[in-house]
Design an enzyme around this catalytic site. Structure first.
Site, mmCIF file in Angstrom:
data_model
loop_
_atom_site.group_PDB
_atom_site.id
_atom_site.type_symbol
_atom_site.label_atom_id
_atom_site.label_comp_id
_atom_site.label_asym_id
_atom_site.label_seq_id
_atom_site.Cartn_x
_atom_site.Cartn_y
_atom_site.Cartn_z
ATOM 1 N N CYS A 342 2.652 -13.761 1.818
ATOM 2 C CA CYS A 342 3.433 -14.539 2.800
ATOM 3 C C CYS A 342 4.933 -14.229 2.774
ATOM 4 O O CYS A 342 5.497 -13.870 3.816
ATOM 5 C CB CYS A 342 3.219 -16.031 2.631
ATOM 6 S SG CYS A 342 1.712 -16.522 1.834
ATOM 7 N N ARG A 371 -2.147 -12.112 -9.953
ATOM 8 C CA ARG A 371 -1.851 -13.465 -10.411
ATOM 9 C C ARG A 371 -2.225 -13.562 -11.881
ATOM 10 O O ARG A 371 -3.284 -13.098 -12.287
ATOM 11 C CB ARG A 371 -2.635 -14.515 -9.607
ATOM 12 C CG ARG A 371 -2.103 -14.636 -8.199
ATOM 13 C CD ARG A 371 -2.797 -15.715 -7.393
ATOM 14 N NE ARG A 371 -2.455 -15.540 -5.988
ATOM 15 C CZ ARG A 371 -2.990 -16.202 -4.978
ATOM 16 N NH1 ARG A 371 -3.912 -17.107 -5.220
ATOM 17 N NH2 ARG A 371 -2.621 -15.976 -3.737
ATOM 18 N N GLN A 389 -6.514 -9.421 -0.374
ATOM 19 C CA GLN A 389 -7.039 -10.386 0.590
ATOM 20 C C GLN A 389 -7.031 -9.781 1.986
ATOM 21 O O GLN A 389 -6.263 -8.870 2.255
ATOM 22 C CB GLN A 389 -6.152 -11.636 0.633
ATOM 23 C CG GLN A 389 -6.164 -12.453 -0.635
ATOM 24 C CD GLN A 389 -5.237 -13.650 -0.535
ATOM 25 O OE1 GLN A 389 -4.194 -13.584 0.114
ATOM 26 N NE2 GLN A 389 -5.607 -14.738 -1.179
ATOM 27 N N ASP A 391 -5.524 -10.817 4.435
ATOM 28 C CA ASP A 391 -4.486 -11.810 4.676
ATOM 29 C C ASP A 391 -3.800 -11.556 6.019
ATOM 30 O O ASP A 391 -3.631 -10.403 6.415
ATOM 31 C CB ASP A 391 -3.456 -11.676 3.543
ATOM 32 C CG ASP A 391 -2.615 -12.916 3.394
ATOM 33 O OD1 ASP A 391 -2.872 -13.896 4.101
ATOM 34 O OD2 ASP A 391 -1.687 -12.887 2.558
ATOM 35 N N HIS A 393 -0.647 -13.440 8.783
ATOM 36 C CA HIS A 393 0.228 -14.533 9.189
ATOM 37 C C HIS A 393 0.492 -14.405 10.668
ATOM 38 O O HIS A 393 0.781 -13.312 11.151
ATOM 39 C CB HIS A 393 1.520 -14.499 8.376
ATOM 40 C CG HIS A 393 1.261 -14.756 6.926
ATOM 41 N ND1 HIS A 393 1.083 -13.736 6.015
ATOM 42 C CD2 HIS A 393 1.053 -15.917 6.256
ATOM 43 C CE1 HIS A 393 0.801 -14.272 4.838
ATOM 44 N NE2 HIS A 393 0.771 -15.584 4.952
ATOM 45 N N LYS A 472 -4.287 -28.321 7.191
ATOM 46 C CA LYS A 472 -5.011 -27.065 7.045
ATOM 47 C C LYS A 472 -6.503 -27.264 7.241
ATOM 48 O O LYS A 472 -7.002 -28.390 7.157
ATOM 49 C CB LYS A 472 -4.746 -26.436 5.681
ATOM 50 C CG LYS A 472 -5.245 -27.273 4.528
ATOM 51 C CD LYS A 472 -5.150 -26.523 3.206
ATOM 52 C CE LYS A 472 -5.646 -27.427 2.082
ATOM 53 N NZ LYS A 472 -5.886 -26.766 0.834
ATOM 54 N N HIS A 518 -1.006 -19.351 8.254
ATOM 55 C CA HIS A 518 -1.574 -18.508 7.198
ATOM 56 C C HIS A 518 -3.082 -18.526 7.410
ATOM 57 O O HIS A 518 -3.651 -19.611 7.534
ATOM 58 C CB HIS A 518 -1.319 -19.086 5.804
ATOM 59 C CG HIS A 518 0.116 -19.376 5.493
ATOM 60 N ND1 HIS A 518 0.840 -18.591 4.632
ATOM 61 C CD2 HIS A 518 0.944 -20.362 5.900
ATOM 62 C CE1 HIS A 518 2.064 -19.095 4.518
ATOM 63 N NE2 HIS A 518 2.154 -20.168 5.283
#
Ligand SMILES: [Zn+2]
Ligand SMILES: [Zn+2]
Length: 642
Positions: A342, A371, A389, A391, A393, A472, A518
């Site tokens: 992000c 992580r 991911q 991922d 946005h 969310k 997200h």
């Protein structure tokens, strides 16, 4: 009338009742005996209570029956009390500590010198189930902390005494005791009306566990078990556990040669050629789907100076979860491997001035993330330190939110459907502690929920569980053996634009803040692949299979021909192997079945003569002789990305 109260039911209807009536009595007398029989506990104005709790004021009442997942948790905690009571009777001198419900069951930690043997566990299970037959009521009593201390000191329960001291130190003046039979424990409850509500208790295993999870503390003996409302549900659960063991991705990962781990890289996988084929197929598929849906793929750096994490807030709150890197110029650990994409996407957005015409801007990234998960929590592909991911946005205007959420849910639906995964959603709304005015929350929640409604996605509301900046939606998929996994997510975030000072010029020629959405569908590729391995039990559909076809000859004299078939199919882009090992044909066919290869292509003299193969599907179905052209047509169809 002063001695009457109003009870509001979930459908909005109101019923008067005498003040002080117990919840269970109210349900029986004012709703119906059927519901009273199925009731396990209740919620009064949102607080969980026993059915024996008196109603003393106007309230909202919700009755939780044996159908509610929360009710299963309650009887599992009931079962923990029951197990503790029989353990203290069967093994005098054993001290009790705590016994919570956990996923799929419960445990209870006991203090005693020796571990429980399998024989002991059998005795405990039998005795616990006898307590069910007695249907002993769970009786709640509020007592002062002093009285509770006196009671448990008198019983010689030093762990309980320690817990009470802690609770008192946090300011509690009273405790609630729960008794069944002659046994007593204290907890917040709720409990079901009596031990008879627990249908059946199964003790599963025992292990050591440190008091309060700290290795400097004494070792306790933990007994694990589970409970269900009936034996049929328990049998189904045990069968599912058995099936899950067979499908365990760590085991299949070895058998199918998909990935390895090495102690030098804890929590990071080595992907074999086969595993890489699965990984890359999913990655290519997602790239294609997102591109078709108007996303743009970008790559951003893996390593960032702490300046970025200070803006995003991770440096303060999330630092322990990041891998910090020493900068030899400053001699400080000023850099970190990115744990999520992000913040880098927000920086990227800021490179250009944007106008409303650029929006929605959908940025997709599959970069590697790190992580710092605790080493003890790592396991297989589901808990890793390095992952990627699918991922993305979405930067959009407030008016575009509902349309973008809708577009996303349709994409997610297509992906899960193609894999045979069914799903439901959890919609998390505004928490107590939040930023942003209520009008903004109203709009955001309405936008998200309207999509779930109009697309008829089954969903439950998680009141108060949204992020502090926005609501969310999380998506749970159910796999082929009925287990649920939380995968996809869609998060509304108006706060990123404030932190990162993001803006766009609107039609009115003035500056506005974009909303950031997200979203992910797979979540982490690593965890998603683990779930797919178990969902398919390793038998991937042809388009995803690491090896799509294996060629096997009946005799060596067909090998030259088989080689030309191999090259031709490989040239068309299929993942095909030619098994040339010096084993019998039958042994090779068996091996292809064990490896769960979708097509086994048999080549004998007839196939050489007529220029084709005789394919056999995984599972045994024999297809008739097929020309190479027909085979390619079949494979084109079944190996195409869905
Ligand atoms: Zn309890
Ligand atoms: Zn994000």
């Amino acid at each position: 009338m002063a001695d009457q109260i109003q009870v509001t039911l979930p459908d909005g209807s109101q019923k008067p009742a005498p003040k002080g009536i117990q919840v269970g009595e109210f349900v029986r007398d004012h709703i119906g005996p059927g519901l009273a029989k199925a009731a396990v506990f209740a919620r009064l104005n949102g607080t969980d209570v026993d059915l024996t709790r008196p109603i003393t004021e106007d309230v909202k009442l919700e009755v939780l029956t044996t159908k509610a997942p929360e009710a299963l948790e309650v009887i599992r905690h009931d079962a923990a009390h029951v197990v503790a009571s029989v353990v203290q009777r069967l093994f005098p001198g054993t001290q009790v500590t705590i016994g919570p419900a956990i996923e799929d069951g419960f445990y209870y930690d006991f203090s005693r010198e020796t571990a429980f043997t399998p024989d002991d566990l059998e005795k405990i299970e039998a005795a616990a189930n006898e307590e069910i037959a007695k249907n002993l009521p769970f009786v709640r009593e509020e007592v002062s902390a002093e009285k509770a201390l006196e009671l448990f000191e008198g019983l010689g329960e030093k762990f309980k005494v320690e817990i009470i001291h802690d609770i008192v130190a946090r300011g509690a003046k009273t405790l609630t005791l729960y008794r069944h039979g002659d046994w007593v424990d204290f907890c917040l409850g709720p409990h079901s009306p009596g031990t008879g509500r627990i249908g059946v208790i199964k003790i599963t295993h025992a292990s050591g566990a440190y008091w309060r999870g700290d290795h400097r503390n004494p070792m306790l003996q933990r007994v694990y078990g589970t409970a269900f409302f009936d034996k049929k549900a328990l049998a189904a659960h045990l069968a599912q556990q058995e099936e899950a063991k067979k499908r365990d991705h760590r085991r299949l990962g070895k058998e199918l040669d998909l990935f390895h781990f090495h102690p030098f890289a804890p929590g990071a996988a080595f992907w074999t050629p086969k595993g890489t084929a699965v990984y890359q197929t999913l990655s290519t598929w997602m790239r294609r789907l997102t591109t078709q849906d108007g996303y743009q793929e970008i790559k951003t750096p893996l390593l960032f100076n702490k300046g970025l994490w200070e803006i995003s807030g991770h440096w303060g709150k999330y630092k322990e979860n990041m891998f910090l890197v020493l900068d030899s110029e400053t001699e400080e650990h000023d850099f970190s491997l990115k744990p999520m994409n992000c913040p880098s996407h927000h920086l990227f957005y800021g490179f250009k001035k944007h106008s409303y015409r650029d929006l929605p801007l959908r940025l997709h990234t599959q970069d590697v993330l790190h992580r710092n998960e605790a080493s003890g929590s790592l396991g297989g592909l589901t808990r890793v330190r390095q992952f990627a991911q699918d991922d993305a946005h979405i930067y959009c205007t407030d008016d575009q939110v509902a349309g973008e959420v809708r577009r996303f849910v349709k994409l997610l639906d297509r992906v899960y459907n193609a894999l045979g995964l069914t799903y439901s959603a959890k919609f998390s709304t505004r928490p107590e502690k939040r930023i942003g005015d209520d009008a903004l929350w109203d709009r955001a929640e309405a936008a998200l929920e309207s999509v779930l409604k109009s697309l008829e996605v089954p969903y439950e509301i998680k009141a108060g569980e949204g992020a502090f900046y926005g609501p969310k939606i999380d998506f749970d998929v159910s796999d082929s053996i009925g287990r649920k996994w939380q995968l996809g997510t869609m998060q509304y975030d108006p706060n990123a634009a404030i932190r990162f000072d993001l803006s766009y010029i609107g039609e009115d020629n003035s500056e506005h803040k974009p909303v950031v959405l997200h979203r992910a569908i797979f979540g982490s590729f690593e965890r998603f692949i683990a779930i797919l391995i178990e969902h398919f039990a390793g038998a991937f559909p042809a388009w995803l299979a690491p090896v799509q076809a294996v060629i096997i000859t009946i005799a060596d004299r067909q090998n030259d021909y088989a080689r030309t078939v191999h090259e031709r199919l490989r040239g068309k882009g299929y993942r095909v192997e030619f098994d040339e090992r010096g084993m019998s044909m039958n042994a090779k066919v068996r091996e292809a079945q064990i490896q769960k290869v979708p097509y086994t292509l048999i080549v004998g003299d007839q196939e050489v003569e007529q220029g084709g193969v005789s394919p056999r599907r995984y599972g045994g179905e024999n297809l008739k002789f097929m020309s190479l052209e027909d085979l390619e047509r079949l494979m084109d169809k079944e190996c195409a990305l869905p």
